[in-house]
Design a protein around this motif. Structure first.
Motif, PDB file in Angstrom:
ATOM      1  N   THR A 172       0.921  -1.194   0.102  1.00 18.28           N
ATOM      2  CA  THR A 172      -0.170  -0.037  -0.038  1.00 18.28           C
ATOM      3  C   THR A 172       0.802   1.252   0.081  1.00 18.28           C
ATOM      4  O   THR A 172       1.681   1.245   0.867  1.00 18.28           O
ATOM      5  N   TRP A 227      -9.210   4.182  -3.613  1.00 19.20           N
ATOM      6  CA  TRP A 227      -7.895   3.853  -4.094  1.00 19.20           C
ATOM      7  C   TRP A 227      -7.932   3.090  -5.323  1.00 19.20           C
ATOM      8  O   TRP A 227      -9.198   2.723  -5.887  1.00 19.20           O
ATOM      9  N   ASP A 240      -6.209  -0.195  -7.038  1.00 17.94           N
ATOM     10  CA  ASP A 240      -5.352  -1.427  -7.047  1.00 17.94           C
ATOM     11  C   ASP A 240      -4.827  -2.115  -8.251  1.00 17.94           C
ATOM     12  O   ASP A 240      -5.512  -2.159  -9.398  1.00 17.94           O
TER      13      ASP A 240
END
Length: 145
Positions: free
Chosen positions: A65, A121, A123
């Motif tokens: 992350t 976010w 990914d």
């Protein structure tokens, strides 16, 4: 000599399409199976379903992350076991905050890459076909600023 160079050049040009053929294995069935694995992953997160999360992950799963801004980036790591435990002790995400867009980027035989975009976010996922099923091997998550 010129004939050899010309023959080699023609041969190389004939092979060129095969050099970029990784997308050729991106059949609808393969793409659907990869998308289903990524969907299991995000839905497991949203619903706090540890068993579903575990089914989507390769045994050697690793997640990085990345947060912060350039010059002040922060990176953390998480294993599959840690992911499953976090989900097991987590809480479901309210449906109003659940949104995702899954894109299968590339497939080459038994490996693939995908992108998952949520409201918080993005990914980038690497998957492998393991014992006949697509599993997520690694994720790089970039938090939105």
């Amino acid at each position: 000599m010129k004939s050899s160079v010309l023959t080699l050049s023609v041969f190389a040009l004939c092979l060129l399409p095969f050099a970029f053929a990784s997308g050729a294995e991106k059949s609808p069935a393969t793409t659907d199976a990869i998308r289903a694995t990524v969907n299991d992953y995000i839905q497991a997160y949203y619903t706090a379903d540890a068993a579903r999360m575990e089914r989507s992950l390769h045994p050697q799963y690793l997640k990085h992350t990345i947060s912060g801004t350039e010059g002040n980036l922060h990176m953390t790591e998480k294993t599959g076991l840690q992911m499953v435990e976090d989900i097991r002790s987590g809480h479901p995400v309210p449906e109003a905050r659940r949104q995702e867009q899954i894109t299968v980027l590339d497939v080459n035989g038994d490996i693939a890459s995908a992108k998952l975009v949520t409201s918080g976010w993005t990914d980038y996922l690497t998957l492998a076909k393991w014992n006949g099923q697509w599993k997520i091997v690694s994720v790089v998550l970039r938090e939105n600023d």
